[in-house]
Design an enzyme around this catalytic site. Structure first.
Site, PDB file in Angstrom:
ATOM      1  N   ALA A  30       0.864  -1.180   0.000  1.00 38.38           N
ATOM      2  CA  ALA A  30       0.000   0.000   0.000  1.00 38.38           C
ATOM      3  C   ALA A  30       0.901   1.231   0.000  1.00 38.38           C
ATOM      4  CB  ALA A  30      -0.872  -0.015   1.241  1.00 38.38           C
ATOM      5  N   GLY A  57       0.380  -4.961   0.956  1.00 38.31           N
ATOM      6  CA  GLY A  57      -0.867  -4.932   0.192  1.00 38.31           C
ATOM      7  C   GLY A  57      -0.715  -5.573  -1.181  1.00 38.31           C
ATOM      8  N   GLU A  60      -1.127  -9.117  -0.617  1.00 34.69           N
ATOM      9  CA  GLU A  60      -2.544  -9.359  -0.304  1.00 34.69           C
ATOM     10  C   GLU A  60      -3.385  -9.400  -1.583  1.00 34.69           C
ATOM     11  OE1 GLU A  60      -2.522  -6.165   2.703  1.00 34.69           O
ATOM     12  OE2 GLU A  60      -3.470  -7.644   4.015  1.00 34.69           O
ATOM     13  N   GLU A  93       4.305  -5.470   7.097  1.00 33.17           N
ATOM     14  CA  GLU A  93       3.568  -4.416   7.800  1.00 33.17           C
ATOM     15  C   GLU A  93       4.036  -4.192   9.225  1.00 33.17           C
ATOM     16  OE1 GLU A  93       2.248  -6.549   5.692  1.00 33.17           O
ATOM     17  OE2 GLU A  93       0.666  -5.597   4.496  1.00 33.17           O
TER      18      GLU A  93
HETATM   19  C1  3H9 Z   1       0.846  -2.197   3.480  1.00 30.85           C
HETATM   20  O1  3H9 Z   1       0.938  -2.659   2.379  1.00 30.85           O
HETATM   21  C2  3H9 Z   1      -0.367  -2.308   4.322  1.00 30.85           C
HETATM   22  C3  3H9 Z   1      -1.456  -3.078   3.704  1.00 30.85           C
HETATM   23  O2  3H9 Z   1      -1.646  -4.287   4.399  1.00 30.85           O
HETATM   24  C4  3H9 Z   1      -2.628  -2.149   3.790  1.00 30.85           C
HETATM   25  C5  3H9 Z   1      -3.925  -2.698   3.712  1.00 30.85           C
HETATM   26  C6  3H9 Z   1      -5.059  -1.756   3.696  1.00 30.85           C
HETATM   27  N1  3H9 Z   1       4.623   3.271  -0.486  1.00 30.85           N
HETATM   28  O3  3H9 Z   1      13.400   1.531  -0.921  1.00 30.85           O
HETATM   29  P1  3H9 Z   1      13.651   2.204  -2.189  1.00 30.85           P
HETATM   30  C7  3H9 Z   1       9.203   4.461  -2.444  1.00 30.85           C
HETATM   31  S1  3H9 Z   1       2.083  -1.337   4.217  1.00 30.85           S
HETATM   32  C8  3H9 Z   1       5.106   4.455  -0.901  1.00 30.85           C
HETATM   33  O4  3H9 Z   1      14.680   3.280  -2.209  1.00 30.85           O
HETATM   34  P2  3H9 Z   1      14.505  -0.289  -3.315  1.00 30.85           P
HETATM   35  C9  3H9 Z   1      10.338   4.897  -1.536  1.00 30.85           C
HETATM   36  O5  3H9 Z   1       9.885   5.844  -0.598  1.00 30.85           O
HETATM   37  C10 3H9 Z   1       3.366  -1.341   3.012  1.00 30.85           C
HETATM   38  N2  3H9 Z   1       6.348   4.625  -1.380  1.00 30.85           N
HETATM   39  O6  3H9 Z   1      13.955   1.192  -3.375  1.00 30.85           O
HETATM   40  C11 3H9 Z   1      11.309   5.474  -2.527  1.00 30.85           C
HETATM   41  O7  3H9 Z   1      10.870   6.757  -2.850  1.00 30.85           O
HETATM   42  P3  3H9 Z   1      11.932   7.929  -3.129  1.00 30.85           P
HETATM   43  C12 3H9 Z   1       4.052  -2.638   2.947  1.00 30.85           C
HETATM   44  C13 3H9 Z   1       7.134   3.562  -1.430  1.00 30.85           C
HETATM   45  O8  3H9 Z   1      14.522  -0.752  -4.714  1.00 30.85           O
HETATM   46  C14 3H9 Z   1      11.108   4.588  -3.751  1.00 30.85           C
HETATM   47  O9  3H9 Z   1       9.845   3.960  -3.592  1.00 30.85           O
HETATM   48  N3  3H9 Z   1       5.182  -2.527   2.053  1.00 30.85           N
HETATM   49  C15 3H9 Z   1       6.706   2.301  -1.003  1.00 30.85           C
HETATM   50  O10 3H9 Z   1      15.755  -0.334  -2.509  1.00 30.85           O
HETATM   51  C16 3H9 Z   1      12.162   3.535  -3.903  1.00 30.85           C
HETATM   52  O11 3H9 Z   1      12.270   2.816  -2.674  1.00 30.85           O
HETATM   53  C17 3H9 Z   1       6.396  -2.240   2.505  1.00 30.85           C
HETATM   54  O12 3H9 Z   1       6.614  -2.040   3.682  1.00 30.85           O
HETATM   55  C18 3H9 Z   1       5.393   2.169  -0.505  1.00 30.85           C
HETATM   56  N4  3H9 Z   1       4.894   1.001  -0.090  1.00 30.85           N
HETATM   57  O13 3H9 Z   1      13.427  -1.119  -2.511  1.00 30.85           O
HETATM   58  C19 3H9 Z   1       7.462  -2.203   1.468  1.00 30.85           C
HETATM   59  N5  3H9 Z   1       7.716   1.416  -1.163  1.00 30.85           N
HETATM   60  O14 3H9 Z   1      12.654   7.497  -4.381  1.00 30.85           O
HETATM   61  C20 3H9 Z   1       8.276  -0.979   1.631  1.00 30.85           C
HETATM   62  C21 3H9 Z   1       8.735   2.101  -1.689  1.00 30.85           C
HETATM   63  O15 3H9 Z   1      11.049   9.110  -3.325  1.00 30.85           O
HETATM   64  N6  3H9 Z   1       9.246  -0.797   0.552  1.00 30.85           N
HETATM   65  N7  3H9 Z   1       8.392   3.398  -1.856  1.00 30.85           N
HETATM   66  O16 3H9 Z   1      12.808   7.995  -1.937  1.00 30.85           O
HETATM   67  C22 3H9 Z   1      10.374  -1.506   0.452  1.00 30.85           C
HETATM   68  O17 3H9 Z   1      10.648  -2.426   1.200  1.00 30.85           O
HETATM   69  C23 3H9 Z   1      11.328  -1.112  -0.621  1.00 30.85           C
HETATM   70  O18 3H9 Z   1      11.061   0.218  -0.934  1.00 30.85           O
HETATM   71  C24 3H9 Z   1      11.238  -1.949  -1.916  1.00 30.85           C
HETATM   72  C25 3H9 Z   1      12.117  -1.278  -2.995  1.00 30.85           C
HETATM   73  C26 3H9 Z   1      11.777  -3.347  -1.628  1.00 30.85           C
HETATM   74  C27 3H9 Z   1       9.833  -2.010  -2.434  1.00 30.85           C
END
Ligand code: 3H9
Length: 659
Positions: free
Chosen positions: A71, A110, A113, A133
């Site tokens: 999400a 999400g 999910e 999460e």
């Molecule tokens: C959820 O899903 C809850 C659900 O159950 C809800 C149900 C209703 N959102 O890390 P990076 C951005 S909670 C917004 O440098 P990488 C990040 O800020 C979510 N932005 O790259 C960055 O922006 P910027 C569960 C996001 O390749 C850019 O993308 N998911 C999100 O090293 C690049 O990110 C997580 O907790 C996001 N969800 O790694 C996953 N994700 O360039 C969280 C990333 O402006 N994310 N951004 O600084 C990660 O673990 C890593 O970002 C990922 C990519 C592995 C995806």
């Protein structure tokens, strides 16, 4: 619909096209296809389109290199808007036509999910899966805790959801999380499967029963997962929700999950962890490095193979670098090599070598006693004794050995890297890389940017730290950089508290209850007291500044810390015990200054110690040593045990000020 391409746009981030009679829905929200409001709206609209007679099945996939990264975390500070993600997952699951997730890249939170609500999941080998999460202080909010156990069983779900652990494609296949792995075009493979599923009734995850376990087995799994949750609300709730999936009807379980998700989403802990998430991304944006590319680095030299150097060499070998380790003598080099081999073997046993076996990783390391072996290194990190003359002499010698463009990094904790740089002929290649001990485990690396360090060198050092799996935080030059300078202020305040009436026991207990892994005196004992003693002896003291000399008395009495069994605490069989000798030394120090001890509450201890951190943090910002307050939070969380769920000292102070 675009008449040429056949692409129909459902929202800003969702489009679809027909492939034969299969509707391929593409989620496209760069960089990671996070589920935003427009994606939820678009997906529902696409599913409506799929109701048409000429569509027999649906494939959902992500554009670019991700399936869906979760999400959109940026929406979490705003009120919920409809359609919600649970509405979308319900629509996917109840679709009368088979829906297949074609996954190439991350399927997180999400995103996973969404995939769980589809009727089949086909993925590529480079895909990875997690419900992370809990790391954001929340639980999955769109069915993750209820659908995952139905698909993979309670044992695997209790391992994955409360920890947020990521699994690779092979493990996902083994667990039954994905149905098939392909090494070709995943969308084409999914379309082929979808075409074959024509007319078949979809297999709905929510309709499956959670595989039965014996009651004792479930109780053991729940107990183990609860212990790992360490009292934090999100993982604890995750355990309860996953556990209840075995007993509750889907709709009831989903409703409980959603209520928990909404409550946690609004908690201060979740806000703090979101701050940490974005702080880590912000730390990667370094002023002055826009458009500057890192140089390729293949070989890393490490000089000094003590605990720190061995840890650095281990991390470098695990990351795939060729490592040349140099010590002063052949014996010291072979002792270092054995230490590194041992660290690598341990990392391999606990699955931290990225799948490579210990022998393969160890073969990347050569050691010896001749600096000439560093002639081909791209980067040399010195980790010798923290003494200016020793390090400057080493840099002077390296200057005549390494390539003129090789990067020279110092791992100093307190010395001035600008002065060290004077020992080399082209000082723009000198930088600080301050690792934390044990260096193969601790995530933080302070990258010390000297005024004279070339941008390309800085960019390269940051890139190397990242490839080592570390969190690099850039700091300017000052005594102790960001972390140790704040730690000195913390130490000073802890000693004032002692003299005012607290004890090492009450202070450590207060900070541990506040969430620190260890209180300050336990940390001093673990680190050893003699290095700070030596520094105090060579640093002139300002008589106008309050000074507590109990630590000096401890050192004079040989109480150097945990390794000799005596420091601020007595250390008996791995346990900490209050020391009457230390209590007497504290009492004597008070008496000598005429201080009458007063009761000091846990609240005062926490307020004064975190206050000291914040005051020093503000000074570092004012001096331009730290670029942003959130960098300071990252240093204190990842290097000094500040609880992540409080967001770091600067964040916590800001929240406190807001009330
Ligand atoms: C959820 O899903 C809850 C659900 O159950 C809800 C149900 C209703 N959102 O890390 P990076 C951005 S909670 C917004 O440098 P990488 C990040 O800020 C979510 N932005 O790259 C960055 O922006 P910027 C569960 C996001 O390749 C850019 O993308 N998911 C999100 O090293 C690049 O990110 C997580 O907790 C996001 N969800 O790694 C996953 N994700 O360039 C969280 C990333 O402006 N994310 N951004 O600084 C990660 O673990 C890593 O970002 C990922 C990519 C592995 C995806």
């Amino acid at each position: 619909m675009n008449p040429v391409t056949g692409v129909r746009r459902h929202s800003e981030t969702v489009s679809s096209r027909l492939d034969g009679d299969v509707l391929v829905v593409v989620l496209d929200n760069p960089p990671v296809n996070a589920v935003s409001h427009s994606m939820r709206e678009g997906l529902l609209a696409a599913l409506t389109t799929a109701g048409r007679d000429d569509v027999v099945a649906i494939v959902v996939t992500g554009a670019g290199t991700a399936f869906v990264g979760g999400a959109d975390i940026r929406e979490f500070d705003a009120p919920i808007t409809t359609p919600t993600l649970p509405e979308v997952t319900a629509a996917l699951e109840s679709s009368a036509k088979p829906v297949i997730a074609a996954i190439d890249g991350v399927a997180l939170g999400g995103g996973l999910e969404l995939a769980l609500a589809c009727h089949r999941r086909i993925a590529t080998a480079r895909s990875s899966f997690a419900l992370p999460e809990v790391k954001l202080g929340i639980v999955p909010g769109a069915g993750g805790t209820q659908r995952l156990p139905r698909l993979v069983g309670l044992a695997a779900a209790l391992d994955l959801v409360p920890t947020g652990r990521t699994v690779g494609a092979d493990e996902a296949l083994r667990l039954g999380l994905v149905d098939e792995l392909v090494d070709t075009d995943v969308v084409a493979a999914a379309v082929a499967v979808a075409t074959r599923s024509r007319g078949l009734s979809p297999r709905r995850t929510g309709a499956l029963a959670v595989p039965k376990l014996r009651a004792e087995e479930t109780a053991d799994l729940v107990a183990a997962a609860t212990a790992k949750a360490k009292g934090r609300p999100a993982p604890l709730s995750a355990v309860l929700l996953v556990r209840s999936a075995a007993d509750l009807p889907l709709a009831t379980g989903l409703a409980e999950e959603r209520a928990t998700f909404l409550a946690l989403r609004a908690s201060p802990e979740a806000a703090a962890l979101r701050h940490v998430f974005f702080a880590e991304r912000a730390a990667a944006r370094v002023a002055g490095l826009e458009g500057v590319a890192a140089r390729p680095v293949a070989t890393i030299g490490v000089v000094g193979l003590g605990l720190m150097g061995s840890g650095i060499a281990t991390a470098a070998a695990i990351a795939g670098y060729s490592v040349v380790g140099v010590e002063q003598s052949a014996e010291a080099a072979s002792a270092g090599e054995m230490r590194i081999a041992d660290l690598i073997a341990r990392a391999a046993r606990s699955g931290r070598t990225g799948g490579a076996d210990a022998a393969t990783v160890a073969a990347r390391v050569v050691t010896g006693d001749d600096l000439a072996a560093l002639a081909g290194a791209d980067l040399v990190i010195e980790a010798v004794i923290d003494d200016h003359d020793a390090k400057a002499a080493l840099f002077g010698r390296l200057d005549g050995i390494v390539r003129p463009d090789a990067i020279l990094a110092t791992n100093t904790s307190y010395l001035d890297p600008d002065r060290l740089a004077e020992a080399v002929s082209n000082p723009e290649r000198v930088i600080g890389l301050h690792f934390f001990s044990p260096a193969h485990v601790m995530r933080l690396v302070e990258v010390v940017r000297r005024a004279g360090t070339a941008p390309e060198i800085l960019a390269t050092a940051i890139a190397v730290a990242r490839r080592l799996g570390k969190l690099p935080v850039v700091t300017g030059v000052c005594e102790g950089f960001i972390g140790n300078r704040i730690f000195s202020a913390y130490r000073r305040e802890a000693e004032y508290l002692l003299e005012d009436g607290a004890s090492p026991q009450t202070i450590d207990a207060a900070m541990e209850a506040h969430g620190f892994a260890m209180g300050p005196f336990a940390v001093f004992d673990l680190a050893g007291l003699e290095i700070a003693w030596a520094r105090r002896k060579r640093t002139p003291r300002d008589p106008a500044v309050r000074h507590v000399d109990v630590a000096d008395r401890l050192c004079e009495a040989g109480r150097f810390g945990a390794k000799v069994g005596r420091g601020w605490w007595d250390h008996v069989d791995g346990r900490r015990v209050a020391s009457p000798e230390v209590a007497a030394l504290i009492a004597a120090s008070r008496a000598a200054k005429g201080i009458v001890p007063r009761p000091v509450t846990a609240d005062e201890i926490v307020a004064r110690l975190t206050g000291a951190m914040v005051a020093e943090g503000r000074a570092l910002l004012a001096e331009g040593i730290a670029a942003r307050a959130s960098d300071i939070d990252l240093v204190m969380i990842n290097g000094y045990g500040f609880p992540a769920y409080r967001g770091g000292p600067m964040w916590a102070a800001e929240q406190g000020a807001r009330g």
